[in-house]
Design a protein around this motif. Structure first.
Motif, PDB file in Angstrom:
ATOM      1  N   HIS A 185       0.822  -1.210   0.000  1.00 38.07           N
ATOM      2  CA  HIS A 185       0.000   0.000   0.000  1.00 38.07           C
ATOM      3  C   HIS A 185       0.863   1.270   0.000  1.00 38.07           C
ATOM      4  O   HIS A 185       0.763   2.098   0.909  1.00 38.07           O
TER       5      HIS A 185
ATOM      6  N   GLY B  81       0.676   3.962  -1.703  1.00 33.81           N
ATOM      7  CA  GLY B  81      -0.057   5.217  -1.831  1.00 33.81           C
ATOM      8  C   GLY B  81      -0.403   5.859  -0.505  1.00 33.81           C
ATOM      9  O   GLY B  81      -0.553   7.082  -0.416  1.00 33.81           O
ATOM     10  N   ILE B  82      -0.544   5.041   0.539  1.00 33.02           N
ATOM     11  CA  ILE B  82      -0.864   5.561   1.863  1.00 33.02           C
ATOM     12  C   ILE B  82       0.232   6.515   2.343  1.00 33.02           C
ATOM     13  O   ILE B  82      -0.035   7.505   3.036  1.00 33.02           O
ATOM     14  N   ARG B  83       1.468   6.239   1.978  1.00 35.93           N
ATOM     15  CA  ARG B  83       2.617   7.012   2.472  1.00 35.93           C
ATOM     16  C   ARG B  83       2.923   8.242   1.628  1.00 35.93           C
ATOM     17  O   ARG B  83       3.820   9.017   1.967  1.00 35.93           O
ATOM     18  N   GLN B  84       2.216   8.436   0.539  1.00 33.80           N
ATOM     19  CA  GLN B  84       2.493   9.552  -0.355  1.00 33.80           C
ATOM     20  C   GLN B  84       1.685  10.803  -0.011  1.00 33.80           C
ATOM     21  O   GLN B  84       1.908  11.860  -0.597  1.00 33.80           O
ATOM     22  N   GLU B  85       0.744  10.679   0.888  1.00 29.96           N
ATOM     23  CA  GLU B  85      -0.121  11.794   1.270  1.00 29.96           C
ATOM     24  C   GLU B  85      -0.321  11.751   2.775  1.00 29.96           C
ATOM     25  O   GLU B  85      -0.813  10.756   3.317  1.00 29.96           O
TER      26      GLU B  85
ATOM     27  N   SER C  48      -3.819  10.926   3.997  1.00 33.75           N
ATOM     28  CA  SER C  48      -4.184   9.512   3.840  1.00 33.75           C
ATOM     29  C   SER C  48      -3.595   8.676   4.967  1.00 33.75           C
ATOM     30  O   SER C  48      -4.258   7.795   5.523  1.00 33.75           O
ATOM     31  N   LEU C  49      -2.338   8.946   5.315  1.00 32.84           N
ATOM     32  CA  LEU C  49      -1.693   8.214   6.403  1.00 32.84           C
ATOM     33  C   LEU C  49      -2.382   8.495   7.733  1.00 32.84           C
ATOM     34  O   LEU C  49      -2.581   7.589   8.551  1.00 32.84           O
TER      35      LEU C  49
ATOM     36  N   GLN D  16      -7.227   0.364   0.305  1.00 29.03           N
ATOM     37  CA  GLN D  16      -7.249   0.481  -1.143  1.00 29.03           C
ATOM     38  C   GLN D  16      -7.890   1.791  -1.590  1.00 29.03           C
ATOM     39  O   GLN D  16      -7.470   2.412  -2.574  1.00 29.03           O
TER      40      GLN D  16
ATOM     41  N   PRO E 117      -5.973   6.130  -0.820  1.00 24.02           N
ATOM     42  CA  PRO E 117      -5.011   6.840  -1.675  1.00 24.02           C
ATOM     43  C   PRO E 117      -5.567   7.285  -3.022  1.00 24.02           C
ATOM     44  O   PRO E 117      -4.875   7.986  -3.767  1.00 24.02           O
ATOM     45  N   GLN E 118      -6.783   6.901  -3.348  1.00 29.50           N
ATOM     46  CA  GLN E 118      -7.298   7.141  -4.689  1.00 29.50           C
ATOM     47  C   GLN E 118      -7.904   8.518  -4.884  1.00 29.50           C
ATOM     48  O   GLN E 118      -8.239   8.893  -6.013  1.00 29.50           O
TER      49      GLN E 118
ATOM     50  N   PRO F   9      -7.953  13.262   0.754  1.00 24.95           N
ATOM     51  CA  PRO F   9      -8.606  12.872   2.009  1.00 24.95           C
ATOM     52  C   PRO F   9      -9.849  13.713   2.289  1.00 24.95           C
ATOM     53  O   PRO F   9      -9.826  14.933   2.149  1.00 24.95           O
TER      54      PRO F   9
END
Length: 231
Positions: free
Chosen positions: A80, A82-86, A89-90, A122, A125-126, A129
């Motif tokens: 996952h 994508g969770i760490r890119q925002e 989101s994290l 899932q 990250p799409q 937030p």
């Protein structure tokens, strides 16, 4: 004999200079905790496989004396990233994981909670937030735990009740079509906060950050009606 299952990592913490405690959410065993001996050594076979929100197949030897079991093998399936890119989101995923831990007991299977958390990881990250993501997770978790809120209690407006009822029933992709106003978000935040305090005693840290409105959000706080975006 070793037990085998699939798990999502909810939390990790050091046990010693070389060992790591890993808290998992599994579909068949509920929440379990394992100790990964030597995981913090540079050449450990666990190296790079044990981090927050990783999904993996695992085997472990169950302890007869405690809730801390011995981790044997890990086969990584999903990280996952994508969770760490925002940051938002994290923050949302971390708060939801902490809430799930607080609302459940160890070694107690609860059907649906693994799928709920996996779906959240899932989905988050799409898109940017949004507070509604957390409110939907809270209502779904409470309902799965036998604590479904009565949305007709309190001072919720009809529009806000509609959003909460829809969030409870909707799958994650359907949430992108829901566009509540700032006023409705405020009502949902306060209603669920009071409900969680009453039934759980306290709320994990991070809820304020996880339910903060994005700076770029264009909402009309004076309007009493949110909207359901048509696809």
């Amino acid at each position: 004999m070793d037990q085998r299952t699939t798990g999502l990592i909810l939390r990790t913490r050091p046990l010693t200079e070389t060992c790591l405690i890993v808290h998992w959410l599994t579909p068949d065993l509920g929440r379990i905790a394992t100790v990964a001996k030597g995981a913090r050594r540079p050449k450990s076979p666990f190296r790079g496989k044990l981090d927050l929100f990783y999904r993996a197949d695992l085997s472990f030897a169950r302890s007869r004396r405690s809730e801390l079991h011995l981790l044997r093998e890990v086969s990584l399936r999903e990280t996952h990233p994508g969770i760490r890119q925002e940051l938002g989101s994290l923050q949302q995923a971390s708060y939801c994981a902490a809430l799930l831990e607080q609302a459940t007991e160890m070694d107690t299977p609860l059907p649906g909670l693994f799928e709920l958390m996996a779906g959240l990881l899932q989905y988050v990250p799409q898109q940017p937030p949004q507070p509604l993501t957390v409110f939907a997770f809270e209502t779904k978790l409470l309902s799965a735990s036998g604590l479904k809120p009565d949305f007709h209690e309190g001072n919720l407006t009809a529009g806000t009740r509609r959003f909460l009822e829809t969030s409870l029933a909707a799958d994650w992709p359907a949430l992108t079509r829901l566009k509540p106003t700032e006023r409705q978000i405020g009502e949902m935040r306060q209603f669920l906060e009071s409900f969680l305090h009453f039934h759980l005693g306290k709320i994990p840290k991070g809820r304020d950050a996880a339910t903060r409105l994005p700076d770029c959000r264009a909402a009309n706080p004076a309007s009493g009606q949110g909207r359901f975006k048509r696809s």
